[in-house]
Write a protein that holds these residues in place. Structure first.
Motif, PDB file in Angstrom:
ATOM      1  N   ARG A  88       0.816  -1.202   0.000  1.00  8.70           N
ATOM      2  CA  ARG A  88       0.000   0.000   0.000  1.00  8.70           C
ATOM      3  C   ARG A  88       0.860   1.267   0.000  1.00  8.70           C
ATOM      4  NH1 ARG A  88      -1.319  -3.747   3.194  1.00  8.70           N
ATOM      5  NH2 ARG A  88      -0.513  -2.736   5.047  1.00  8.70           N
ATOM      6  N   ASP A 467      -5.911   4.817   1.686  1.00  8.21           N
ATOM      7  CA  ASP A 467      -6.252   4.017   0.514  1.00  8.21           C
ATOM      8  C   ASP A 467      -5.493   4.566  -0.690  1.00  8.21           C
ATOM      9  OD1 ASP A 467      -9.403   3.134  -1.098  1.00  8.21           O
ATOM     10  OD2 ASP A 467      -7.376   2.352  -1.298  1.00  8.21           O
ATOM     11  N   THR A 468      -4.827   3.693  -1.452  1.00  3.31           N
ATOM     12  CA  THR A 468      -4.027   4.112  -2.597  1.00  3.31           C
ATOM     13  C   THR A 468      -4.854   4.314  -3.845  1.00  3.31           C
ATOM     14  OG1 THR A 468      -3.639   1.864  -3.320  1.00  3.31           O
ATOM     15  CG2 THR A 468      -2.082   2.768  -1.728  1.00  3.31           C
TER      16      THR A 468
END
Length: 486
Positions: A88, A467-468
């Motif tokens: 991540r 969150d990527t």
């Protein structure tokens, strides 16, 4: 109710289903590439004759060696991207893409320029027949112009697979293949508004197909705002980072050398086969062409295993690595085994597509398949095990194993056992090499230290990163590197 696994995430969900769905588009891309080469050979052979076909065969050998040289760099970048996505760490993934893309493209340009300048020397070194030399020169010079676009398209597709997307590469590979196949006869013969370019038209069709496809895939990725695209301030990442470049090169070169080793062994065996006359050589040539298709499932599964395992290594999901490898082995046994069984049952009807039904070469080719084709099931298992250990950065042991099993055992068996069992030594050299490679690969998988190797630095386990956008769920690493797996 568990959260739905998003596109690109290979670190959660049922392993067999995820692996199969990821591998199928890769398999489709491999099939399309092989069909592209076969259909283009038909166009060239029908319209321009045997000399032109010989010219393209010599040129394609040069192209394969070039692509093999840079293949490892792309694979190293793919593994690094997959590990970063699994961890991540999107900024790191972008850094890898920027450094690798610049280096990859510059190396491709150097190959293209050098190839254009020294095309005559290259063809003379290959011993290209005199009647095909001028044709090969015309064809290969345009192919060299196409090399940067071909390599850039290959790089973008492998990076996307590392990020967990195998469907988009399949779509744009299909676009390149369709354009190539359709434009070949139009440019060779000058049909309609197109100029008549002869053999140069075949190479030009490839150039157009690859260029259009790479431009289209980049436009789509930027339009979709793909998380790995480089835009704005991130364009500065195109300046290679020396430390990262060293990792890409030192890990990539051994993977590229694996293709060179396999090619060298194939050329050596082919040289021995030629000594037995044209019928044996023709039979072996057809058998080897069929083996290309037999190996496709294993190669696709291996690519899927590599991306999936690398993401799980980055996410520290070591509890899944062994199950990924086991699923890959299982799919290889089923798919490759099915193709081998079909070839055993329908060998003569299939061979008669290439040779006349009364040809003695059909009997020879059928015998070759009986002796050697089953060994590709074993080699497929080796490919899966190699893909698994490479996902951690262990690239030298697979290269050493290939040198021993393919160069030493296979070619040595073919050469030295001829005095004992004659030409049978050639066909049984394939099982000898495959058995050796599987035993060594299994031993390294079980007892080697690949689980302790890394290509990217460990990230702190504490805290939840944002969150990527790549669909990787926020989750804590649940096992540390080095934990044994099945």
């Amino acid at each position: 109710m568990p959260a739905r696994r998003r596109t690109g995430d290979l670190t959660s969900g049922p392993i067999p289903r995820t692996l199969l769905l990821f591998a199928l588009p890769v398999l489709g891309s491999n099939v399309l590439q092989s069909l592209n080469g076969s259909i283009n050979a038909v166009w060239v052979g029908r319209f321009l004759g045997e000399a032109a076909l010989t010219a393209t065969s010599n040129a394609n050998l040069v192209l394969f060696l070039i692509l093999g040289t840079v293949f490892g760099i792309g694979m190293a970048a793919t593994i690094l991207v997959a590990q970063s996505v699994g961890a991540r760490d999107l900024p790191e993934a972008r850094r890898i893409v920027g450094t690798s893309a610049t280096f990859f493209f510059l190396v491709s340009v150097v190959f293209a320029v050098c190839g254009w300048i020294w095309v005559d020397g290259i063809l003379n070194t290959l011993g290209t027949p005199a009647d095909a030399l001028q044709l090969a020169r015309s064809y290969l010079r345009i192919i060299f112009v196409a090399v940067p676009m071909m390599n850039l398209l290959s790089f973008v597709m492998t990076v996307l697979r590392g990020a967990g997307d195998s469907r988009t590469p399949f779509i744009f590979m299909a676009l390149a293949v369709v354009l190539d196949i359709v434009l070949n006869p139009l440019l060779i013969r000058g049909i309609g508004p197109f100029p008549e370019l002869g053999i140069a038209g075949s190479a030009t069709a490839t150039l157009i197909g690859q260029t259009v496809s790479v431009i289209a895939i980049l436009v789509v990725l930027y339009a979709r705002k793909h998380p790995l695209r480089l835009a704005g301030a991130n364009l500065a990442l195109l300046r290679p980072a020396p430390a990262l470049l060293r990792i890409v090169v030192f890990k990539g070169v051994p993977m590229g050398l694996q293709m060179i080793v396999i090619s060298a062994a194939a050329l050596t065996v082919m040289g021995i086969v030629n000594s037995y006359g044209s019928q044996v050589a023709a039979a072996y040539g057809i058998a080897a062409q069929l083996w290309t298709y037999i190996q496709m499932p294993a190669l696709a599964i291996g690519a899927a295993v590599s991306s999936m395992a690398a993401q799980n290594v980055g996410a520290k999901r070591w509890d899944r690595i062994g199950r990924i490898a086991a699923s890959g082995v299982g799919f290889n046994l089923v798919l490759t085994g099915a193709l081998v069984a079909l070839l055993w049952v329908f060998d003569r009807p299939i061979l008669s597509l290439f040779l006349s039904s009364d040809s003695t070469a059909i009997d020879i080719a059928a015998h070759i398949n009986k002796a050697a084709s089953w060994s590709f099931i074993l080699f497929g298992i080796t490919i899966v095990l190699f893909a698994t250990v490479r996902a951690t950065g262990a690239v030298m042991p697979p290269l050493i194993i290939l040198v021993i099993s393919v160069l030493v055992v296979r070619t040595g068996f073919a050469y030295f056992m001829r005095g004992v069992i004659g030409e049978e030594a050639l066909w049984w050299s394939f099982p000898a090499g495959s058995i050796t490679s599987l035993m060594l690969a299994a031993a390294y998988y079980r007892f080697g230290r690949w689980r302790t190797m890394h290509m990217i630095e460990d990230r702190p386990a504490a805290g939840e990163p944002p969150d990527t956008g790549l669909g990787v769920p926020r989750q804590r690493a649940n096992m540390a590197p080095g934990t044994p797996n099945g």
